[in-house]
Design a protein around this motif. Structure first.
Motif, PDB file in Angstrom:
ATOM      1  N   ALA A 160       3.490  13.712   1.107  1.00  0.00           N
ATOM      2  CA  ALA A 160       3.577  13.151  -0.238  1.00  0.00           C
ATOM      3  C   ALA A 160       4.802  12.251  -0.377  1.00  0.00           C
ATOM      4  O   ALA A 160       4.763  11.225  -1.064  1.00  0.00           O
ATOM      5  N   GLY A 161       5.885  12.632   0.287  1.00  0.00           N
ATOM      6  CA  GLY A 161       7.092  11.809   0.254  1.00  0.00           C
ATOM      7  C   GLY A 161       6.884  10.479   0.957  1.00  0.00           C
ATOM      8  O   GLY A 161       7.364   9.433   0.490  1.00  0.00           O
ATOM      9  N   VAL A 162       6.168  10.516   2.089  1.00  0.00           N
ATOM     10  CA  VAL A 162       5.848   9.269   2.787  1.00  0.00           C
ATOM     11  C   VAL A 162       4.964   8.390   1.910  1.00  0.00           C
ATOM     12  O   VAL A 162       5.173   7.170   1.795  1.00  0.00           O
ATOM     13  N   GLN A 163       3.988   8.989   1.268  1.00  0.00           N
ATOM     14  CA  GLN A 163       3.088   8.238   0.387  1.00  0.00           C
ATOM     15  C   GLN A 163       3.856   7.578  -0.757  1.00  0.00           C
ATOM     16  O   GLN A 163       3.591   6.422  -1.100  1.00  0.00           O
ATOM     17  N   ARG A 164       4.797   8.307  -1.338  1.00  0.00           N
ATOM     18  CA  ARG A 164       5.593   7.732  -2.438  1.00  0.00           C
ATOM     19  C   ARG A 164       6.444   6.560  -1.938  1.00  0.00           C
ATOM     20  O   ARG A 164       6.592   5.542  -2.626  1.00  0.00           O
ATOM     21  N   TYR A 165       6.990   6.702  -0.742  1.00  0.00           N
ATOM     22  CA  TYR A 165       7.804   5.619  -0.184  1.00  0.00           C
ATOM     23  C   TYR A 165       6.951   4.370   0.057  1.00  0.00           C
ATOM     24  O   TYR A 165       7.348   3.247  -0.282  1.00  0.00           O
ATOM     25  N   LEU A 166       5.776   4.550   0.650  1.00  0.00           N
ATOM     26  CA  LEU A 166       4.899   3.423   0.923  1.00  0.00           C
ATOM     27  C   LEU A 166       4.391   2.784  -0.367  1.00  0.00           C
ATOM     28  O   LEU A 166       4.102   1.583  -0.404  1.00  0.00           O
ATOM     29  N   ALA A 167       4.277   3.574  -1.415  1.00  0.00           N
ATOM     30  CA  ALA A 167       3.735   3.068  -2.679  1.00  0.00           C
ATOM     31  C   ALA A 167       4.751   2.265  -3.477  1.00  0.00           C
ATOM     32  O   ALA A 167       4.371   1.480  -4.353  1.00  0.00           O
ATOM     33  N   ASP A 168       6.028   2.433  -3.187  1.00  0.00           N
ATOM     34  CA  ASP A 168       7.079   1.763  -3.960  1.00  0.00           C
ATOM     35  C   ASP A 168       7.162   0.294  -3.561  1.00  0.00           C
ATOM     36  O   ASP A 168       7.567  -0.018  -2.439  1.00  0.00           O
ATOM     37  N   PRO A 169       6.812  -0.627  -4.461  1.00  0.00           N
ATOM     38  CA  PRO A 169       6.817  -2.053  -4.078  1.00  0.00           C
ATOM     39  C   PRO A 169       8.210  -2.606  -3.814  1.00  0.00           C
ATOM     40  O   PRO A 169       8.340  -3.707  -3.278  1.00  0.00           O
ATOM     41  N   LYS A 170       9.250  -1.858  -4.151  1.00  0.00           N
ATOM     42  CA  LYS A 170      10.621  -2.341  -3.907  1.00  0.00           C
ATOM     43  C   LYS A 170      11.050  -2.140  -2.469  1.00  0.00           C
ATOM     44  O   LYS A 170      12.028  -2.737  -2.021  1.00  0.00           O
ATOM     45  N   ASN A 171      10.351  -1.280  -1.723  1.00  0.00           N
ATOM     46  CA  ASN A 171      10.752  -1.000  -0.342  1.00  0.00           C
ATOM     47  C   ASN A 171      10.246  -2.086   0.601  1.00  0.00           C
ATOM     48  O   ASN A 171       9.111  -2.540   0.484  1.00  0.00           O
ATOM     49  N   ILE A 172      11.088  -2.484   1.539  1.00  0.00           N
ATOM     50  CA  ILE A 172      10.661  -3.495   2.511  1.00  0.00           C
ATOM     51  C   ILE A 172      10.697  -2.902   3.908  1.00  0.00           C
ATOM     52  O   ILE A 172      11.273  -1.828   4.131  1.00  0.00           O
ATOM     53  N   GLY A 173      10.046  -3.602   4.825  1.00  0.00           N
ATOM     54  CA  GLY A 173      10.002  -3.129   6.203  1.00  0.00           C
ATOM     55  C   GLY A 173       9.219  -1.842   6.359  1.00  0.00           C
ATOM     56  O   GLY A 173       9.491  -1.043   7.243  1.00  0.00           O
ATOM     57  N   LYS A 174       8.204  -1.636   5.500  1.00  0.00           N
ATOM     58  CA  LYS A 174       7.530  -0.349   5.472  1.00  0.00           C
ATOM     59  C   LYS A 174       6.575  -0.119   6.625  1.00  0.00           C
ATOM     60  O   LYS A 174       6.381   0.991   7.082  1.00  0.00           O
ATOM     61  N   GLY A 175       5.938  -1.175   7.097  1.00  0.00           N
ATOM     62  CA  GLY A 175       4.987  -0.985   8.168  1.00  0.00           C
ATOM     63  C   GLY A 175       3.719  -0.281   7.713  1.00  0.00           C
ATOM     64  O   GLY A 175       3.326  -0.352   6.562  1.00  0.00           O
ATOM     65  N   TRP A 176       3.060   0.405   8.623  1.00  0.00           N
ATOM     66  CA  TRP A 176       1.824   1.162   8.433  1.00  0.00           C
ATOM     67  C   TRP A 176       0.611   0.275   8.191  1.00  0.00           C
ATOM     68  O   TRP A 176      -0.316   0.268   8.963  1.00  0.00           O
ATOM     69  N   TYR A 177       0.596  -0.475   7.097  1.00  0.00           N
ATOM     70  CA  TYR A 177      -0.539  -1.333   6.795  1.00  0.00           C
ATOM     71  C   TYR A 177      -0.096  -2.347   5.753  1.00  0.00           C
ATOM     72  O   TYR A 177       0.952  -2.204   5.124  1.00  0.00           O
ATOM     73  N   GLY A 178      -0.894  -3.389   5.578  1.00  0.00           N
ATOM     74  CA  GLY A 178      -0.575  -4.403   4.591  1.00  0.00           C
ATOM     75  C   GLY A 178      -1.424  -4.254   3.349  1.00  0.00           C
ATOM     76  O   GLY A 178      -2.602  -3.899   3.423  1.00  0.00           O
ATOM     77  N   LEU A 179      -0.819  -4.493   2.201  1.00  0.00           N
ATOM     78  CA  LEU A 179      -1.554  -4.503   0.936  1.00  0.00           C
ATOM     79  C   LEU A 179      -0.967  -5.591   0.051  1.00  0.00           C
ATOM     80  O   LEU A 179       0.253  -5.703  -0.078  1.00  0.00           O
ATOM     81  N   GLY A 180      -1.829  -6.389  -0.524  1.00  0.00           N
ATOM     82  CA  GLY A 180      -1.375  -7.460  -1.401  1.00  0.00           C
ATOM     83  C   GLY A 180      -2.526  -8.053  -2.180  1.00  0.00           C
ATOM     84  O   GLY A 180      -3.637  -7.509  -2.196  1.00  0.00           O
ATOM     85  N   VAL A 181      -2.260  -9.163  -2.814  1.00  0.00           N
ATOM     86  CA  VAL A 181      -3.249  -9.839  -3.656  1.00  0.00           C
ATOM     87  C   VAL A 181      -3.504 -11.230  -3.092  1.00  0.00           C
ATOM     88  O   VAL A 181      -2.565 -11.950  -2.750  1.00  0.00           O
ATOM     89  N   GLY A 182      -4.761 -11.602  -2.979  1.00  0.00           N
ATOM     90  CA  GLY A 182      -5.135 -12.934  -2.518  1.00  0.00           C
ATOM     91  C   GLY A 182      -6.512 -13.295  -3.021  1.00  0.00           C
ATOM     92  O   GLY A 182      -7.216 -12.463  -3.614  1.00  0.00           O
TER      93      GLY A 182
END
Length: 698
Positions: A160-182
């Motif tokens: 759950a902690g990893v999920q919260r970190y990945l979900a925070d749009p302020k974090n950079i260099g997260k890796g794992w997968y890409g998510l954005g708008v296009g």
């Protein structure tokens, strides 16, 4: 290593098809005894001397019908060794260097201006560059500004902690997968949420998987890089080695699940629209509902998934891999993504690894790195200052006219094409006429008012810029598609075609010699920027661009028979490039480079057709001993001149959709009867493809 944003759009919808890679693209070819040629250098009978082609670059010991790349560029190649700080050196590098001199003058003036209005573009550009140049402040700060981000990772205790970190749009260099708008590739009038594979540090999945000696050497250097960085962060030797091995193990697992670069070119297979509920069910451990909520995308009903198998593996990894290892992975990606703003010891480790990866001999000077960071973070704020000083309205107007001349020529070629049916021709002309043309700089500039920049911390400025880019991207969701946006900044020496916007874009940076010279004759400009313009136009009709219609939607508008005929012709080009081998055991990948090779051939063909309509071509008067047609082909060859380190060449052929520059010259010309006629080439010459092996599309 370069800074990476935490928003990654799928390869499918964000793709812009550019003229060149980040590095220039050719390498020295062997010189051979010259055969007799009709071309001679020197003043013509009227004594007319030309502008735009440097005769000193030509190697007259080589026959143009034997190796035209070497003939046009041989002396330049001999006299221009690669600078120690570069991995290659060519016409792109020379022009980038020229533009950087202008940029440096602008940036240093902005940095010295302490009276700029707070919040203005001038203040932000000046303060960003000044902070990036302040190595003393960076050393003094140490890890002070990084510690809160490291602490956030250290506090993670469970999935759950990893999920919260990945979900925070302020974090950079997260890796794992890409998510954005296009843009939605099948409905280009709306923005969609998109997900894609990601998470690797090395340039490509194959770097983790291949067992050849070169790949093993790179992986060994990568491990050394990781271990040394972890030690700089405070780990002892054994812990650093354990953490490095954990990161590489996770990345190798990701690599095995990732699609290769050829598969990523397939637009249809990388478009998989699912409901949010389907995504949440298919990849439960990614906690996509939380990611959407934290990103302000709770209103999304669907997501376009680029690579479903990869995301399935990423979801499994979050559940199966030890949390301690996942934390080290996040820690590594955070630090590696901002190493340029950390103390010199971190920068040195990044460079030591790049020496093995790319062959660089010396690091770039700090001002070069600071300029690149400023352009990457405040590109259009700086771009406004740049074009005010270095790009005239007259240059923009003439370039626009060149584009329209090529559009006319392209339409004529489509209409005259024998293998294409009337129905497909009508759709092709519709698309060609719908091309939007952008030249020089945006009509509407980005608004950086929400981005706060100061001289206190270069690292904090990078974090702020990355967060601004993320929010700028995410904020597009639910709004009308903004067709005014640019994918490159004004000083960029490159050009691109955007399939979803159906537009061709030429930044001010490339509208300079040798590509474009207002003082030169038409032969020079059509062989240079004309071929560039034709290249970008042809991307709309290459093996992937042809699948997009006039509105920018992914739709097959070809008759079945025409589509099959096109691919038969394209496969001829693919086989030609598969056979090119610039280094031992290294061949060009004809499938990976297919789109760019088709664009080079089509672009040159269309540029030549447009040039033949000019008064110069019709008059036929020689300049410097070369006919107009010969000058056209000479400048085309000279824009691809380059020397390249073997390491960089191998990396390019493994990861880049662009072929090495010598083949971008030779490949198209071998197929062009117009070139053969211009230089008196005959059947059997190396620059002449035999009729049954010759490629012709447009």
């Amino acid at each position: 290593m370069t800074q990476r944003s935490n928003v990654t759009i799928t390869a499918l919808t964000a793709a812009v098809l550019s003229l060149a890679a980040g590095t220039a693209m050719a390498q020295k070819t062997a010189s051979k005894p010259a055969a007799k040629t009709t071309a001679t250098a020197g003043k013509n009978s009227t004594g007319q001397t030309g502008v735009g082609i440097n005769l000193a670059n030509i190697d007259k010991s080589v026959a143009p019908c034997d190796d035209f790349f070497q003939f046009a560029n041989g002396n330049w190649i001999k006299n221009n060794p690669i600078p120690a700080s570069e991995t290659s050196w060519g016409s792109f590098n020379e022009l980038r260097n020229r533009n950087r001199v202008v940029a440096r003058r602008i940036l240093e003036k902005a940095a010295a201006d302490r009276s700029a209005k707070p919040g203005s573009n001038l203040q932000k550009v000046g303060d960003f560059y000044a902070a990036a140049m302040d190595s003393v402040a960076v050393e003094k700060a140490g890890l002070k500004y990084l510690q809160p981000h490291l602490a956030q990772i250290n506090a993670i205790q469970d999935v759950a902690g990893v999920q919260r970190y990945l979900a925070d749009p302020k974090n950079i260099g997260k890796g794992w997968y890409g998510l954005g708008v296009g843009q939605d590739s099948k409905n280009s009038s709306v923005y969609a949420v998109q997900m894609s594979q990601g998470g690797l540090t090395l340039p490509d999945r194959d770097y983790y998987l291949k067992e050849d000696a070169r790949s093993k050497t790179i992986r060994a250097a990568y491990r050394t890089y990781q271990v040394n960085v972890f030690k700089l962060l405070g780990d002892d030797q054994a812990t650093a080695e354990k953490n490095a091995d954990a990161v590489t193990r996770l990345e190798t697992r990701m690599a095995k699940a990732s699609r290769d670069r050829v598969a990523l070119r397939d637009r249809e297979s990388n478009y998989n629209k699912m409901t949010v509920e389907q995504v949440a069910a298919n990849y439960p451990n990614l906690n996509i509902p939380l990611r959407l909520k934290e990103s302000g995308l709770s209103g999304a009903k669907e997501i376009i998934v680029g690579q479903p198998d990869y995301l399935k593996e990423a979801s499994a990894m979050l559940k199966e891999e030890p949390i301690a290892d996942q934390k080290q992975y996040l820690r590594w990606h955070l630090v590696e993504s901002v190493s340029s703003a950390l103390p010199k010891a971190y920068v040195d480790e990044a460079f030591n690894f790049s020496k093995v990866l790319s062959g660089a001999k010396q690091p770039l000077p700090r001002w070069r790195q600071a300029f690149a960071a400023t352009d990457g973070s405040l590109g259009e704020a700086f771009g406004q200052l740049y074009v005010d000083e270095d790009f005239s309205p007259a240059a923009k107007a003439r370039a626009k006219q060149l584009v329209e001349n090529l559009r006319v020529a392209y339409a004529e070629r489509i209409q005259a094409t024998e293998w294409m049916s009337a129905a497909t021709k009508a759709e092709a002309l519709k698309k060609l006429n719908a091309f939007v043309v952008k030249i020089g700089y945006p009509d509407k500039w980005k608004d950086y008012s929400a981005l706060k920049v100061s001289r206190e911390s270069y690292l904090n400025n990078l974090f702020a810029a990355a967060e601004w880019r993320t929010q700028d991207n995410l904020s597009k969701f639910g709004k009308p598609v903004d067709r005014s946006v640019w994918g490159m900044t004004p000083p960029t020496v490159n050009a691109y075609y955007s399939p979803s916007l159906n537009e061709i874009v030429f930044p001010a940076g490339i509208l300079q010699p040798p590509f474009y010279d207002p003082k030169a004759d038409d032969a020079v400009n059509y062989g240079g920027i004309g071929a560039v313009i034709g290249h970008e136009m042809t991307h709309g009709f290459d093996d992937q661009g042809r699948k997009v219609d006039a509105q920018g939607n992914l739709r097959d508008w070809w008759t079945k028979e025409d589509g099959e005929k096109f691919m038969t012709k394209a496969d001829v080009v693919g086989k030609q490039f598969d056979a090119f081998s610039p280094l031992d055991s290294a061949h060009v990948n004809g499938k990976l480079t297919m789109g760019e090779n088709l664009a080079d051939l089509g672009g040159l063909t269309i540029a030549y057709a447009a040039f033949m309509k000019t008064p110069q071509a019709k008059a036929g008067k020689s300049i410097d001993g070369f006919t107009p047609e010969q000058r056209f082909f000479l400048n085309f060859a000279q824009i691809w001149r380059v020397n390249q380190r073997p390491e960089a060449m191998r990396q390019q052929m493994q990861t880049d959709p662009h072929s090495p520059g010598q083949y971008r010259t030779i490949g198209p010309l071998q197929n062009m009867p117009e070139f053969h006629k211009a230089f008196g080439c005959k059947e059997g010459d190396k620059m002449v493809r035999s009729g049954d092996m010759r490629a012709k599309i447009w």
